[in-house]
Design a protein around this motif. Structure first.
Motif, short mmCIF file in Angstrom:
data_model
loop_
_atom_site.label_atom_id
_atom_site.label_comp_id
_atom_site.label_asym_id
_atom_site.label_seq_id
_atom_site.Cartn_x
_atom_site.Cartn_y
_atom_site.Cartn_z
N LEU A 96 41.39 -76.24 -24.40
CA LEU A 96 40.51 -76.18 -25.57
C LEU A 96 41.27 -76.53 -26.84
CD1 LEU A 96 38.18 -73.10 -24.99
CD2 LEU A 96 37.82 -75.50 -24.44
N GLU A 97 42.51 -76.09 -26.94
CA GLU A 97 43.33 -76.44 -28.10
C GLU A 97 43.48 -77.96 -28.21
OE1 GLU A 97 44.77 -74.67 -30.48
OE2 GLU A 97 44.54 -72.60 -29.77
N ALA A 118 41.44 -83.14 -30.88
CA ALA A 118 41.20 -84.56 -30.64
C ALA A 118 40.17 -85.11 -31.61
CB ALA A 118 40.75 -84.78 -29.20
N ASP A 119 40.24 -86.40 -31.86
CA ASP A 119 39.30 -87.05 -32.76
C ASP A 119 37.89 -87.01 -32.19
OD1 ASP A 119 41.32 -87.66 -34.53
OD2 ASP A 119 41.62 -89.69 -33.73
N GLY A 158 38.10 -74.84 -35.92
CA GLY A 158 37.02 -75.81 -35.80
C GLY A 158 36.03 -75.51 -34.71
N THR A 159 36.30 -74.51 -33.88
CA THR A 159 35.37 -74.16 -32.81
C THR A 159 34.10 -73.54 -33.38
OG1 THR A 159 37.18 -73.76 -31.26
CG2 THR A 159 35.06 -72.78 -30.72
N TRP A 160 32.97 -73.97 -32.83
CA TRP A 160 31.69 -73.39 -33.20
C TRP A 160 31.37 -72.31 -32.19
CZ3 TRP A 160 29.34 -74.00 -37.68
CH2 TRP A 160 28.04 -73.54 -37.84
N LEU A 161 31.03 -71.12 -32.68
CA LEU A 161 30.74 -69.98 -31.80
C LEU A 161 29.25 -69.65 -31.86
CD1 LEU A 161 33.72 -67.57 -32.59
CD2 LEU A 161 33.55 -69.32 -30.81
N VAL A 169 43.40 -84.68 -21.34
CA VAL A 169 44.37 -85.78 -21.16
C VAL A 169 43.69 -87.12 -21.28
CG1 VAL A 169 45.90 -86.87 -19.48
CG2 VAL A 169 45.98 -84.41 -19.80
N TRP A 170 42.55 -87.28 -20.63
CA TRP A 170 41.85 -88.57 -20.66
C TRP A 170 41.33 -88.88 -22.06
CZ3 TRP A 170 39.26 -86.57 -15.67
CH2 TRP A 170 40.10 -86.84 -14.57
N ARG A 171 40.96 -87.86 -22.82
CA ARG A 171 40.46 -88.08 -24.17
C ARG A 171 41.58 -88.45 -25.14
NH1 ARG A 171 35.88 -89.65 -26.80
NH2 ARG A 171 35.95 -88.98 -28.99
#
Length: 293
Positions: A78-79, A84-85, A109-112, A285-287
């Motif tokens: 999650l971090e 990531a952009d 930046g996480t929305w809860l 990783v892929w992102r």
């Protein structure tokens, strides 16, 4: 409902249809080839919303809900995703928002989304939670008091059951009771206070939640997508029956993942929280790979 091994909607034809990206060293591979392909394809979208349930999804179930914590591998993924952009991370839970923040330690930046959508807020760069305004009307507050009292009476009649108090709901918990006893208690909550006028009852994993506002995780995910201002691609993962409303609103280009063996409308399935953590790690990783997307 789909069989646990059945996948549908937007399934790529083969593993060769998506570009190869290396998996992180030491991380278990995504055991489902179709899911691995879907995640690689999902990672290519310009804008991503990664929305996840907490209990039974990021965090294994424990006897005391206050002891629940996300798996370290899930937190690390999650971090990476939150940093990531053009990726928005969201946690969508039945827990109150402030409790969700405390237990999950989400990245900035996480929305809860808490209480199945009744509460919402965002974690800023300093880790501070900014809550959207939420309050009950006088009538709703009085109804909640009645519901809470009735659920409390049921809990008292079933030693080991207990009541969780939320801003807009009362929840009967039966984890730890014998299955047949738990079923009786949960059914009594549904047919008793759960049948009152102007309340909405939800049967979940060893819980019955009775709310005085009409909310759902599906409506919350739809609102989150709209909040981004573009037609973002959405990944949603959850284990509970309450997550089915969120999985049901997904469409073309989205990825729905069911954690565990329960029936589902999701396209894909992983067996447990560790497998979901591995899938999120691969997605990160892929992102974030420097290779061209």
């Amino acid at each position: 409902m789909p069989h646990p091994e059945q996948h549908h909607r937007d399934r790529p034809a083969s593993d060769h249809d998506a570009p190869h990206r290396p998996a992180p060293d030491g991380v278990p591979s995504v055991s489902d080839d179709a899911l691995a392909v879907a995640l690689r394809t999902f990672a290519e979208h310009p804008q991503l919303l990664v929305a996840l349930d907490f209990d039974g999804c990021l965090a294994p179930f424990v006897q005391d809900p206050a002891d629940a914590r996300p798996l370290p591998e899930a937190s690390a993924a999650l971090e990476e995703l939150a940093a990531a952009d053009s990726v928005q991370v969201a946690l969508v839970s039945g827990r109150p928002v402030e409790e969700l923040q405390q237990l999950s330690s989400p990245p900035p930046g996480t929305w809860l989304v808490g209480s199945h959508g009744a509460e919402q807020g965002e974690v800023d760069e300093t880790g501070r939670l900014h809550l959207l305004p939420f309050s009950l009307t006088e009538d709703q507050a009085g109804l909640l008091a009645d519901v809470t009292a009735a659920v409390g009476q049921i809990a008292a009649a079933y030693p080991g059951a207990w009541v969780e108090h939320k801003p807009a709901a009362a929840v009967l918990h039966t984890r730890g009771l014998e299955p047949d006893v738990a079923d009786r208690a949960l059914a009594e909550a549904l047919t008793g206070p759960g049948s009152m006028d102007q309340v909405w009852a939800m049967r979940g994993n060893q819980v019955t939640e009775i709310s005085v506002v009409n909310v759902s995780k599906g409506a919350a995910v739809t609102a989150l997508r709209e909040r981004l201002g573009v037609r973002a691609a959405v990944l949603y993962a959850g284990d509970d029956v309450t997550d089915e409303t969120a999985l049901a609103v997904l469409g073309h280009g989205d990825v729905g993942i069911k954690v565990g063996p329960a029936e589902t409308v999701a396209q894909y399935r992983v067996p447990d929280e560790a497998a979901l953590a591995a899938a999120l790690t691969h997605l990160a990783v892929w992102r974030t790979s420097p290779q061209p997307r």
